[in-house]
Design a protein around this motif. Structure first.
Motif, PDB file in Angstrom:
ATOM      1  N   THR A 174       0.832  -1.206   0.000  1.00 50.71           N
ATOM      2  CA  THR A 174       0.000   0.000   0.000  1.00 50.71           C
ATOM      3  C   THR A 174       0.868   1.258   0.000  1.00 50.71           C
ATOM      4  OG1 THR A 174      -1.733  -1.203   1.156  1.00 50.71           O
ATOM      5  CG2 THR A 174      -1.844   1.190   1.256  1.00 50.71           C
ATOM      6  N   TRP A 175       0.592   2.130  -0.971  1.00 52.86           N
ATOM      7  CA  TRP A 175       1.294   3.412  -1.065  1.00 52.86           C
ATOM      8  C   TRP A 175       0.595   4.431  -0.170  1.00 52.86           C
ATOM      9  CZ3 TRP A 175       5.578   4.501  -4.137  1.00 52.86           C
ATOM     10  CH2 TRP A 175       5.928   3.525  -5.073  1.00 52.86           C
ATOM     11  N   PRO A 176       1.306   5.499   0.179  1.00 54.37           N
ATOM     12  CA  PRO A 176       0.658   6.535   0.998  1.00 54.37           C
ATOM     13  C   PRO A 176      -0.591   7.126   0.338  1.00 54.37           C
ATOM     14  CG  PRO A 176       3.025   6.868   0.965  1.00 54.37           C
ATOM     15  CD  PRO A 176       2.737   5.753  -0.005  1.00 54.37           C
ATOM     16  N   HIS A 177      -0.625   7.154  -1.010  1.00 54.61           N
ATOM     17  CA  HIS A 177      -1.792   7.764  -1.670  1.00 54.61           C
ATOM     18  C   HIS A 177      -2.912   6.749  -1.917  1.00 54.61           C
ATOM     19  CE1 HIS A 177       1.303   6.658  -4.667  1.00 54.61           C
ATOM     20  NE2 HIS A 177       0.288   6.057  -5.239  1.00 54.61           N
ATOM     21  N   ASP A 178      -2.705   5.473  -1.569  1.00 51.19           N
ATOM     22  CA  ASP A 178      -3.785   4.483  -1.662  1.00 51.19           C
ATOM     23  C   ASP A 178      -4.689   4.603  -0.429  1.00 51.19           C
ATOM     24  OD1 ASP A 178      -2.556   3.483  -3.939  1.00 51.19           O
ATOM     25  OD2 ASP A 178      -1.523   1.859  -2.860  1.00 51.19           O
ATOM     26  N   ARG A 179      -5.782   3.845  -0.432  1.00 58.57           N
ATOM     27  CA  ARG A 179      -6.639   3.741   0.750  1.00 58.57           C
ATOM     28  C   ARG A 179      -6.721   2.267   1.136  1.00 58.57           C
ATOM     29  NH1 ARG A 179      -5.821   8.176  -0.328  1.00 58.57           N
ATOM     30  NH2 ARG A 179      -7.177  10.001  -0.337  1.00 58.57           N
ATOM     31  N   LEU A 180      -6.649   2.018   2.441  1.00 57.10           N
ATOM     32  CA  LEU A 180      -6.720   0.643   2.928  1.00 57.10           C
ATOM     33  C   LEU A 180      -7.871   0.555   3.929  1.00 57.10           C
ATOM     34  CD1 LEU A 180      -5.510  -2.169   2.994  1.00 57.10           C
ATOM     35  CD2 LEU A 180      -3.801  -1.366   4.614  1.00 57.10           C
ATOM     36  N   VAL A 181      -8.881  -0.255   3.583  1.00 54.31           N
ATOM     37  CA  VAL A 181     -10.076  -0.361   4.425  1.00 54.31           C
ATOM     38  C   VAL A 181     -10.083  -1.735   5.103  1.00 54.31           C
ATOM     39  CG1 VAL A 181     -12.606  -0.266   4.470  1.00 54.31           C
ATOM     40  CG2 VAL A 181     -11.335   1.151   2.836  1.00 54.31           C
ATOM     41  N   TRP A 182     -10.140  -1.725   6.425  1.00 53.13           N
ATOM     42  CA  TRP A 182     -10.173  -2.978   7.190  1.00 53.13           C
ATOM     43  C   TRP A 182     -11.600  -3.298   7.595  1.00 53.13           C
ATOM     44  CZ3 TRP A 182      -5.733  -5.597   7.428  1.00 53.13           C
ATOM     45  CH2 TRP A 182      -4.526  -4.906   7.382  1.00 53.13           C
ATOM     46  N   ALA A 238     -16.141   1.196   1.686  1.00 53.69           N
ATOM     47  CA  ALA A 238     -14.949   1.303   0.839  1.00 53.69           C
ATOM     48  C   ALA A 238     -15.304   1.899  -0.519  1.00 53.69           C
ATOM     49  CB  ALA A 238     -14.318  -0.077   0.668  1.00 53.69           C
ATOM     50  N   THR A 239     -16.513   1.594  -1.016  1.00 52.03           N
ATOM     51  CA  THR A 239     -16.952   2.169  -2.289  1.00 52.03           C
ATOM     52  C   THR A 239     -17.031   3.688  -2.171  1.00 52.03           C
ATOM     53  OG1 THR A 239     -18.214   0.180  -2.770  1.00 52.03           O
ATOM     54  CG2 THR A 239     -18.819   2.146  -4.000  1.00 52.03           C
ATOM     55  N   ALA A 282      -8.795   7.115  -5.435  1.00 48.59           N
ATOM     56  CA  ALA A 282      -7.542   6.391  -5.189  1.00 48.59           C
ATOM     57  C   ALA A 282      -7.769   4.886  -5.244  1.00 48.59           C
ATOM     58  CB  ALA A 282      -7.001   6.765  -3.805  1.00 48.59           C
ATOM     59  N   LEU A 283      -6.689   4.156  -5.479  1.00 47.81           N
ATOM     60  CA  LEU A 283      -6.759   2.706  -5.379  1.00 47.81           C
ATOM     61  C   LEU A 283      -7.156   2.362  -3.943  1.00 47.81           C
ATOM     62  CD1 LEU A 283      -6.089  -0.184  -6.526  1.00 47.81           C
ATOM     63  CD2 LEU A 283      -3.875   0.104  -5.439  1.00 47.81           C
ATOM     64  N   THR A 284      -8.252   1.622  -3.800  1.00 51.99           N
ATOM     65  CA  THR A 284      -8.775   1.329  -2.466  1.00 51.99           C
ATOM     66  C   THR A 284      -8.818  -0.175  -2.271  1.00 51.99           C
ATOM     67  OG1 THR A 284     -10.087   3.342  -2.564  1.00 51.99           O
ATOM     68  CG2 THR A 284     -10.757   1.714  -0.921  1.00 51.99           C
ATOM     69  N   ARG A 285      -8.105  -0.663  -1.261  1.00 53.62           N
ATOM     70  CA  ARG A 285      -8.108  -2.099  -0.976  1.00 53.62           C
ATOM     71  C   ARG A 285      -8.956  -2.352   0.259  1.00 53.62           C
ATOM     72  NH1 ARG A 285      -2.386  -1.641  -2.279  1.00 53.62           N
ATOM     73  NH2 ARG A 285      -2.039  -2.665  -4.276  1.00 53.62           N
ATOM     74  N   VAL A 286      -9.695  -3.453   0.230  1.00 50.78           N
ATOM     75  CA  VAL A 286     -10.546  -3.814   1.364  1.00 50.78           C
ATOM     76  C   VAL A 286     -10.076  -5.167   1.877  1.00 50.78           C
ATOM     77  CG1 VAL A 286     -12.930  -3.964   2.153  1.00 50.78           C
ATOM     78  CG2 VAL A 286     -12.422  -2.822   0.009  1.00 50.78           C
ATOM     79  N   VAL A 287      -9.781  -5.253   3.155  1.00 48.32           N
ATOM     80  CA  VAL A 287      -9.301  -6.510   3.725  1.00 48.32           C
ATOM     81  C   VAL A 287     -10.379  -7.055   4.656  1.00 48.32           C
ATOM     82  CG1 VAL A 287      -7.426  -7.635   4.969  1.00 48.32           C
ATOM     83  CG2 VAL A 287      -6.960  -5.587   3.636  1.00 48.32           C
TER      84      VAL A 287
END
Ligand SMILES: Cc1ncc(C[n+]2csc(CCOP(=O)(O)OP(=O)(O)O)c2C)c(N)n1
Length: 513
Positions: A439-447, A483-484, A492-497
């Motif tokens: 994950t880059w600083p400009h991405d979003r990471l959703v837990w 996350a949507t 931004a690229l958004t990842r959902v875990v």
């Protein structure tokens, strides 16, 4: 069990437009041919746009058609962006995600009845996490309530104490008056969602306007704008509305704790004060030189804990029992909580002081205090890494030079190591570490609220990235939808875990238009 489903989608006739019957009744329109419902709906949305509204989530329905059509018109005019959601529960979480990302209220429009109740989970999360949200629900007028009218229930005040403000707005009757009232309601709703007047940013949250409409439920003409675009457009708090800052001297041995949504302020305070920082993975402040790696080991060290004279908490710690226990069992420790969300964090009711904002004052740095925490944390980190590489070959980078070596023994070692790696099960630790690192600083990471977030909290290192987790109530619902909203607003690229249950719970959130 036999189930037959009849659906336009099954017949290949997938619905792409919202069915919103327009009931015209010329007698109820004003001299410009505009229904009071339409005039009031435009005035309300234009007021919100003037205050800074960018996004509206529209859920289909007949009673709310004036609002939906006004939103669609304003989108065509470039004043708004509209997201259509079929399922109100999912739509409300998307609105929540949009609000988290933008820091401003998003409006959600629904029809009456069960549609309204479906908003409740996201409203609770918005309340507890302090995310601004404006809920616009359509309702029958007074004369049609309480007599078993179709799709009519008691909607006024349905969200109880979870909303910062609510109003049951009577059906608009006459044009000019309807517009004036809608403007007043819009302004009040915006201010309340942003933390009241004067605004206290940490008191941001949901507001509910229950809007009665009489037939005709809409008309096709666009009324002349009543609120000039850009009027009062700033959502920045004015100087007299800024939160009050409390100054902390450097002297006492202080531990800074960052829970969910703490943000960069926690790291900044720890850095300026020279204090150790314990930051959950949901905090947005898990980075910097003061971060205590593998903080659980440090919190379990009795000697370190006995040395604490002051605790400062940002955000909402939720990922373990150690932090609440530390505060609840602390004697003679001055505990300060920076307010966030709908309820003040107060384990064991031991918190000494609640504040809006903190700044570091005078006093000498205490490098020994900081390094004693970092020492214990770093030892725990080294121990974990040694254990991981011994038990999990897949965690080690492949030794490619061995694979290319002329020496057959080297090549055999390489092959054995790779075989061991593919035989290693893909653990939660490897998964969260891989996603965190990618994950880059400009991405979003959703837990999601699955076990994965707790595993990540245990193992991942410090890194300055944008994380989001619905930890207000830690529900497994609405994660994909949230996350949507984050992805739509950020671009931004958004990842959902998420675990499988959390994924399935909100699988409908994968659909949006
Ligand atoms: C709306 C809601 N229902 C139930 C729960 C209780 N709950 C918390 S975690 C969890 C299981 C999550 O499973 P999964 O996402 O598959 O991840 P796992 O923890 O099994 O790895 C449940 C049911 C909750 N937090 N929220």
């Amino acid at each position: 069990m036999t189930t037959q489903i009849f659906s336009t989608a099954c017949a290949g006739n997938v619905m792409t437009t919202i069915p919103m019957p327009v009931t015209e009744d010329a007698a109820s329109q004003d001299s410009e041919g505009i229904a009071p419902a339409t005039r009031a709906a435009f005035a309300l949305l234009e007021t919100l746009v003037a205050r800074g509204l960018e996004w509206v989530v529209v859920c289909p329905g007949a009673r709310s058609q004036a609002l939906a059509l006004a939103a669609a018109t304003l989108e065509r005019e470039g004043a708004l962006r509209v997201v259509v959601a079929i399922d109100e529960r999912s739509g409300a979480f998307t609105a929540l995600g949009l609000g988290i990302e933008t820091g401003r209220p998003t409006a959600i429009i629904t029809t009456s009845g069960t549609a309204v109740a479906n908003l409740h989970p996201a409203i609770l999360e918005s309340h507890h996490a302090g995310v601004p949200l404006i809920v616009l629900t359509a309702d029958r007028p007074e004369e049609l309530r309480g007599i078993a009218s179709n799709q009519t229930t008691a909607q006024s005040g349905i969200f109880g104490a979870s909303v910062r403000w609510h109003s049951d707005v009577p059906a608009p009757i006459e044009g000019a008056e309807a517009a004036a009232e809608a403007i007043a309601h819009g302004n009040h709703a915006w201010s309340a969602a942003m933390g009241g007047a004067p605004a206290v940013p940490v008191r941001r949250g949901p507001v509910h306007l229950n809007l009665a409409y009489r037939e005709p439920l809409s008309s096709s003409h666009r009324p002349t704008p009543v609120v000039p675009a850009g009027h009062a457009s700033s959502s920045e708090p004015k100087a007299d509305m800024l939160p009050v800052s409390t100054e902390l001297s450097r002297g006492p041995r202080t531990l800074v704790i960052a829970g969910a949504d703490a943000g960069a302020a926690a790291e900044q305070l720890a850095h300026e004060g020279g204090w150790p920082l314990v930051a959950e993975v949901s905090s947005g402040s898990r980075f910097g030189r003061n971060l205590v790696p593998h903080y659980r080991a440090a919190l379990a060290d009795e000697e370190l804990v006995a040395g604490i004279e002051r605790i400062v908490v940002f955000g909402h710690p939720t990922l373990g029992r150690q932090i609440p226990a530390l505060i609840a069992q602390s004697h003679d420790v001055h505990t300060i909580v920076v307010r966030s969300g709908g309820e003040d964090f107060n384990p064991g009711k031991r918190v000494s002081q609640f504040v809006d904002q903190l700044v570091v004052g005078d006093g000498d740095l205490d490098p020994e205090w900081l390094s004693s925490w970092l020492r214990v944390g770093n030892e725990a980190l080294q121990h974990y890494e040694a254990e991981l590489s011994a038990t999990t070959p897949a965690a080690r980078a492949p030794r490619l030079a061995e694979g290319r070596s002329q020496n057959t023994e080297d090549r055999r070692d390489f092959a054995n190591a790779e075989l061991a790696a593919v035989r290693t099960p893909l653990t939660r630790e490897l998964l969260v570490d891989g996603v965190w690192r990618a994950t880059w600083p400009h991405d979003r990471l959703v837990w999601g609220a699955s076990r994965l977030i707790r595993v990540a909290d245990r193992v991942v290192s410090g890194k300055k990235i944008s994380v989001v987790a619905n930890r207000g109530l830690a529900g497994i619902d609405g994660t994909i939808s949230t996350a949507t909203g984050i992805a739509l607003a950020s671009g931004a690229l958004t990842r959902v875990v998420v675990g499988d249950l959390t994924f399935l719970h909100d699988v409908g959130g994968l659909w949006h238009e």
